[in-house]
Design a protein around this motif. Structure first.
Motif: not given
Length: 159
Positions: A8-19
């Motif tokens: 998700l982070r690599e594809t540019g998604a916003r507001d991805v939470p940490s694990f």
């Protein structure tokens, strides 16, 4: 889950939470809305867990999609064929009245069993059981009639 969050982070998604934050939120949701498991012990000493039936029923009532599928009243099938449990005569005739639904919610009022209700024509009845027939709620009820001495009588009427 870590890989999924990374993607998700690599594809540019916003507001991805940490694990860790995701796990905290999941735990909070489970505690607030989840079905608790109740530990129990059998007569033989075996430990087992049971889901809390009160929480299951509460969630069913709160979910509009599930609530729409609930059958609250015994039903009289138009063709007389018993296909579902709510069609059975036992539910309509033999079941303890206290185990059936005590209330009917009309558009502007609530009507309860064992309480006097006034019909549109001005007569009074005491409903004892709510029933479904042709998609509408009806009641088995006692009609309240006042005789010449001023006493009331209430013979059972089905309808």
């Amino acid at each position: 889950m870590r890989v999924f969050l990374w993607i998700l982070r690599e594809t540019g998604a916003r507001d991805v939470p940490s694990f860790d934050r995701l796990r905290q939120v999941q735990k909070q949701i489970r505690e607030e809305y989840g079905i608790p498991s109740i530990p129990s012990k059998s007569a033989m000493g075996n430990v087992f867990f049971m889901n809390d039936p009160r929480a299951i029923i509460a969630q069913d009532w709160a979910n509009p999609a599930v609530r729409a599928q609930m059958h609250l009243y015994p039903e009289i099938p138009e063709d007389g064929v018993v296909r579902e449990i709510w069609h059975a005569l036992k539910w309509r005739k033999d079941m303890d009245l206290d185990a059936l639904s005590p209330m009917y919610h009309a558009i502007s009022a609530h009507y309860y069993v064992n309480e006097v209700a006034r019909l549109k024509n001005g007569n009074f009845v005491v409903p004892i059981r709510w029933l479904m027939y042709r998609g509408k709620v009806h009641a088995d009820a006692f009609v309240v009639a006042i005789n010449e001495t001023g006493d009331y009588e209430a013979p059972l009427v089905r309808g």
